[in-house]
Design an enzyme around this catalytic site. Structure first.
Site, mmCIF file in Angstrom:
data_model
loop_
_atom_site.group_PDB
_atom_site.id
_atom_site.type_symbol
_atom_site.label_atom_id
_atom_site.label_comp_id
_atom_site.label_asym_id
_atom_site.label_seq_id
_atom_site.Cartn_x
_atom_site.Cartn_y
_atom_site.Cartn_z
ATOM 1 N N ASP A 177 0.825 -1.207 0.000
ATOM 2 C CA ASP A 177 0.000 0.000 0.000
ATOM 3 C C ASP A 177 0.857 1.254 0.000
ATOM 4 O O ASP A 177 2.029 1.222 0.326
ATOM 5 C CB ASP A 177 -0.808 0.035 1.306
ATOM 6 C CG ASP A 177 -2.101 -0.732 1.189
ATOM 7 O OD1 ASP A 177 -2.504 -1.021 0.076
ATOM 8 O OD2 ASP A 177 -2.695 -1.018 2.244
ATOM 9 N N LYS A 193 -3.343 3.462 -2.616
ATOM 10 C CA LYS A 193 -4.528 4.283 -2.823
ATOM 11 C C LYS A 193 -4.295 5.614 -2.134
ATOM 12 O O LYS A 193 -3.725 5.656 -1.061
ATOM 13 C CB LYS A 193 -5.762 3.637 -2.179
ATOM 14 C CG LYS A 193 -6.085 2.283 -2.717
ATOM 15 C CD LYS A 193 -7.379 1.784 -2.108
ATOM 16 C CE LYS A 193 -7.160 1.164 -0.757
ATOM 17 N NZ LYS A 193 -7.008 -0.261 -0.775
ATOM 18 N N MET A 233 -7.231 8.964 9.747
ATOM 19 C CA MET A 233 -7.840 9.485 8.508
ATOM 20 C C MET A 233 -8.686 10.721 8.795
ATOM 21 O O MET A 233 -9.769 10.883 8.215
ATOM 22 C CB MET A 233 -8.712 8.397 7.835
ATOM 23 C CG MET A 233 -7.909 7.232 7.337
ATOM 24 S SD MET A 233 -8.930 5.919 6.662
ATOM 25 C CE MET A 233 -9.320 4.979 8.129
HETATM 26 N N1 SAH Z 1 -3.638 0.153 9.461
HETATM 27 C C1 SAH Z 1 -3.084 1.447 9.712
HETATM 28 C C2 SAH Z 1 -4.093 2.558 9.520
HETATM 29 C C3 SAH Z 1 -4.631 2.695 8.104
HETATM 30 S S1 SAH Z 1 -5.734 4.049 7.924
HETATM 31 C C4 SAH Z 1 -2.489 1.495 11.117
HETATM 32 O O1 SAH Z 1 -2.681 0.552 11.893
HETATM 33 O O2 SAH Z 1 -1.814 2.460 11.451
HETATM 34 C C5 SAH Z 1 -4.644 5.334 7.423
HETATM 35 C C6 SAH Z 1 -4.456 6.365 8.527
HETATM 36 O O3 SAH Z 1 -3.495 5.894 9.471
HETATM 37 C C7 SAH Z 1 -3.907 7.685 8.070
HETATM 38 O O4 SAH Z 1 -4.919 8.531 7.551
HETATM 39 C C8 SAH Z 1 -3.341 8.253 9.363
HETATM 40 O O5 SAH Z 1 -4.372 8.763 10.172
HETATM 41 C C9 SAH Z 1 -2.808 6.986 10.024
HETATM 42 N N2 SAH Z 1 -1.357 6.798 9.812
HETATM 43 C C10 SAH Z 1 -0.768 5.744 9.230
HETATM 44 N N3 SAH Z 1 0.578 5.857 9.271
HETATM 45 C C11 SAH Z 1 0.836 7.030 9.914
HETATM 46 C C12 SAH Z 1 2.022 7.716 10.276
HETATM 47 N N4 SAH Z 1 3.243 7.226 9.994
HETATM 48 N N5 SAH Z 1 1.907 8.904 10.926
HETATM 49 C C13 SAH Z 1 0.694 9.423 11.219
HETATM 50 N N6 SAH Z 1 -0.463 8.820 10.902
HETATM 51 C C14 SAH Z 1 -0.399 7.636 10.260
#
Ligand code: SAH
Length: 270
Positions: free
Chosen positions: A43, A65, A179
């Protein structure tokens, strides 16, 4: 195989959490799965430093995406994973953070199971944990927060954000919004209307655990008034609650995985 649900001849997909970005936050099991894979389907949230761990001969397929723009529809990703597994490949489906926290990992697992494909899930450190840890913020704390809730700030296309506002207004609960970059102003307004204190601290962390991490502290009231002053790049996560006040002015890690300039210090929004 440990935790796997293989049926001979049907193949196996490993649904692997890549963690928040820093490759040192990958689990040993995830690193081994990546090293053993024939093909890695990844992803947009999977960091470049983690993709560098994919062996040179391994096939990589980018199904990334971005918000409002879906180059590869979810059904096509599911079909791709099924086809690769049926062809006998060792497939790693690499997802940012934890595969079962947002990001549709659950849907992929169900589609694979329905197709008779074995699924092994390798959990990852979710971005809430990575971001909080990098700034020394405990998500729960004996006197500040008795619980934590992870919610999405993203509504389905054409739908209103429908969260449990009364429950989320509980001052003893830390709220982590995934998000939420586009909706955080509306979320702040709703939380205040539901009774959460306008002065409640909010920590916004952008690109958490990566070399260019940025963090901003603000309040619900300020966010409800204007959001564009944050001007943070995606991905960004919001930590709402009194624990956010405990953020250190600099990220905690001494280690810079990417050998690039140190993390940006915490800045206040005003
Ligand atoms: N499965 C992922 C989340 C996917 S949804 C997890 O467990 O982290 C995607 C959201 O995750 C983004 O919009 C943001 O809010 C958050 N996110 C993912 N990686 C991030 C990072 N390195 N720093 C800040 N927010 C992050």
């Amino acid at each position: 195989m440990n935790g796997a649900n293989t049926r001979s001849g049907t193949g196996l997909v490993r649904l692997v959490g890549a963690g928040p970005g820093d490759p040192e936050l990958l689990t040993v099991k995830a690193a081994r799965a990546i090293a053993e894979a024939d093909v890695v389907v990844f992803d947009r949230l999977v960091s470049g430093a983690i993709l560098d761990l994919v062996p040179p001969g391994t096939r990589r397929i980018d199904v990334g995406k971005s918000t409002g723009h879906h180059p590869v529809p979810q059904e096509a990703i599911n079909a791709l994973l099924i086809a690769l597994a049926r062809a006998g490949h060792r497939v790693v489906r690499l997802k940012g953070g934890d595969p079962f926290l947002f990001g549709r990992g659950g849907e992929e697992a169900l589609a694979l199971r329905a197709a008779g494909i074995g699924v092994e899930v390798v959990p990852g450190i979710t971005s809430a944990q990575g971001c909080a840890a990098s700034l020394g913020v405990p998500l729960t704390h004996r006197t500040l927060a008795s619980g934590v809730r992870f919610v999405t700030g993203h509504a389905r296309a054409g739908a209103e954000l429908d969260l449990d506002w009364d429950g989320l207004a509980d001052p003893d609960t830390t709220l982590v919004v995934y998000m939420g970059l586009a909706s955080i102003g509306a979320i702040a307004t709703q939380l205040i209307s539901a009774g959460r204190g306008p002065a409640t601290a909010v920590l916004a962390v952008s690109r958490g655990t990566l070399h260019d991490q940025r963090a901003v502290t603000t309040t619900l009231e300020r966010l409800s008034r204007e959001t564009d002053h944050l001007d943070l790049p995606s991905p960004t996560l919001f930590i709402v609650g009194e624990v956010a006040r405990l953020a250190q002015s600099k990220p905690v890690s001494e280690h810079d995985p990417c050998h690039e300039p140190p993390h940006r210090a915490l800045v206040a929004a005003e």
